[in-house]
Every structure is written in C-alpha cells, then in structure tokens.
Design a protein around this motif. Sequence first.
Motif, short mmCIF file in Angstrom:
data_model
loop_
_atom_site.label_atom_id
_atom_site.label_comp_id
_atom_site.label_asym_id
_atom_site.label_seq_id
_atom_site.Cartn_x
_atom_site.Cartn_y
_atom_site.Cartn_z
N SER A 155 0.83 -1.21 0.00
CA SER A 155 0.00 0.00 0.00
C SER A 155 0.86 1.25 0.00
CB SER A 155 -0.93 0.00 1.22
OG SER A 155 -0.21 0.20 2.42
N TRP B 175 -4.84 -4.27 -3.13
CA TRP B 175 -4.76 -2.80 -3.08
C TRP B 175 -5.05 -2.19 -4.44
CZ3 TRP B 175 -5.32 0.04 0.90
CH2 TRP B 175 -4.83 -0.34 2.15
N ALA C 166 -6.83 4.82 4.04
CA ALA C 166 -6.89 3.64 4.91
C ALA C 166 -6.28 3.92 6.27
CB ALA C 166 -6.18 2.47 4.24
N ILE D 130 -12.54 7.86 7.07
CA ILE D 130 -11.95 7.53 5.77
C ILE D 130 -12.62 8.35 4.67
CG2 ILE D 130 -11.71 5.70 4.03
CD1 ILE D 130 -11.32 3.72 6.29
#
Length: 342
Positions: free
Chosen positions: A133, A244, A275, A289
């Motif tokens: 990520s 991802w 995230a 988020i």
Amino acid sequence: MARENIRATVLGFAAAIVVFAVLFYFAGVDELIDRVTMADPAYLVAILAITLVWLIAWGASLKTVLGVLGVDISAVRSFLIFTGATFSNNITPFGQAGGEPVTALLISRSADTEYETGLAAIASVDTLNFVPSITIALIGAGYYATEVTLGRNLEIALVAVVGLAVGVPAAVYVAWKRRYDLEHRLIGVLTPVIRTVSRYVPRMSVPTNDGIERRINGFFRSIERVGRNPRGLAVALGLSGVGWFCQMVALWVAFHAIGAPIAFSIALFVVPIGAIAGVTPLPGGAGGIEWTLAILVAAASPAVSFDVATAGVVVFRGFIYWVPVVLGGLVMSTESARGWRS
C-alpha cells in the motif's frame, strides 16, 4: 465483557453517524443524493466485481500465510474467513486492532487450529498488507507530482506517507531483532492481566502461568515461521498488492460512475492514505476515511469540487465497506449457528 464490546460498538457507530452528518452537511445533502442516485449502473456492477476480486486476493493471502503455518484450508474457506475478518474490522473501533482478536477466534475455530496461530496469521497478513500500500502510494504520488504542483494538503499527505514508509518498516525491523526480549516482556505483563480477567469471565477457567507462557510462545514462533519463509512472504505480498490495486481501480471507476473522472494516479496514493484513517475509534474508520478521501481527491483534482469528491467516495466506500460487512456478517452468523465448527 461482551456487554462492554457492544457498548463500544454502539458508541462508535453513533460517532460515525455524527461524522457523516457533518460531511454530508458540507457536501450538500440534495446534491449528494442526486449524484449518487444517477450513477451509471454498468460502472456499479464493475465496482462490485472489483470488490469481490479484492476480497478473493486478500483471502488467498491469508490462505498462503496459514499454509506456511501448516494449516491447510481451501480457497473458498479462506475467502469466507477473510470476509468474516473484514466484517469484524468494520464493526469494531480502531479497525484491524479492534477486529483481530475476533478474527483470530474465527480462524482458529473454522480452520481447527490454535488461537495463537490464528492471531499470528491475521497479524502477519495485516502487516504484509502495509508494504504494497505504501509502495504504490509513493509511486502514485511521485507520478502525480510530475504532472501538477502539489497543494498544501497533498504535501502534508505525502510527508505522512514518506514518514510511514520509513518509520513503520524501521519499527518492525527493531521489533523483529528484539523479538525474544519483547516476548519475555509481554509474558510478564499479560500473564497477571489474563489471569485476573479470566476470574470474572463466566465458564472460563483461570489459565496457569505455564499455559499462558506456552500460548504467547506459540504466537511468536508462528510469527517467526512466517518471517523465515521468503516464498510465502513473496506470494502473500503479491496477492496483497493485487488487492490494493483493486481498491484503487474501484475508486477510479466510482468517479467515472458519477460522471466526474479523476486521474488514476490520484487513486493510487489517496486510497492507502485514506486507509490510515481507519485506525480511529470509529467502526472500520467509517466517516473518517470518507472525510480523508474526499479532501484529498478535491485537493488533487481542481476540476472536482468537494461535493463531487464526496459523492464519488460515497459510491466507492458503499461497496468497499458494505459488501464485506454483508458477506462477512452472513459468515459470522453461520459459524455462530454451527457452534464455530468447520
């Protein structure tokens, strides 16, 4: 204990409702509803399919890690367990930190393995998910920076990503090198706590000091087995990267669905940053988020206003959050009805 967990969850969702109410107020409720309801159905079907591929990829990553630990489960079973894990993360405060104990119980009883092995497996998967990520986020931010001048919000976000890219691996490395010392410290700290708590939990026998030490040792030995298997790590990291990438594609498609396309490079770095907001007292980061993603997308794309950014994020999160909640909820209820037997 169960009553306290329910109370924390209820308070978390109440806080999330407040956060969403403020977000929708600033975005404009009527405009938001109009944009979301006018989303192209074909794109919505595509987002659903992409969401399922994400869950399958991360479920396969969990299967890989469990395989390294000597636990053999089917691909379907790993998918179901991971959706149950995501359900737990999405309804408990602090994201993975809040849902991992429940997830470990689900793994141990579904895969017929010890609790500490299940905890080590999900902890390893969550840790491995961090690497791709941040790597993808740095690539996306770097590419985006070659096209436009970064605003202050994006500069702050990029600094945060770089800090995480350096700080977290360094912390993991230090923890790995000092794992035996850490293990002894945890045994000393957790043993009296576990014994005290168990005295007040109905139908739970008070564990012995040796039993607690054996289980903590088992957890660390399981983590060590995963860390010493390069092939398993590589496969799990690859599957994590696929997951991802699916989330980033889903965000990109969501903005096409509402007729406000954004550059794919934006999706590459805002999804991992968003995230990070999941590590809050809000269940699964709900609300936090959405705020983070909407602010970043609006800041990164001058053609997209905050209300439009919020609409695209709501469509995206509608699938990424609620699909695993629905599927995982069915898994958890089914396992509970079966007495947690595999």
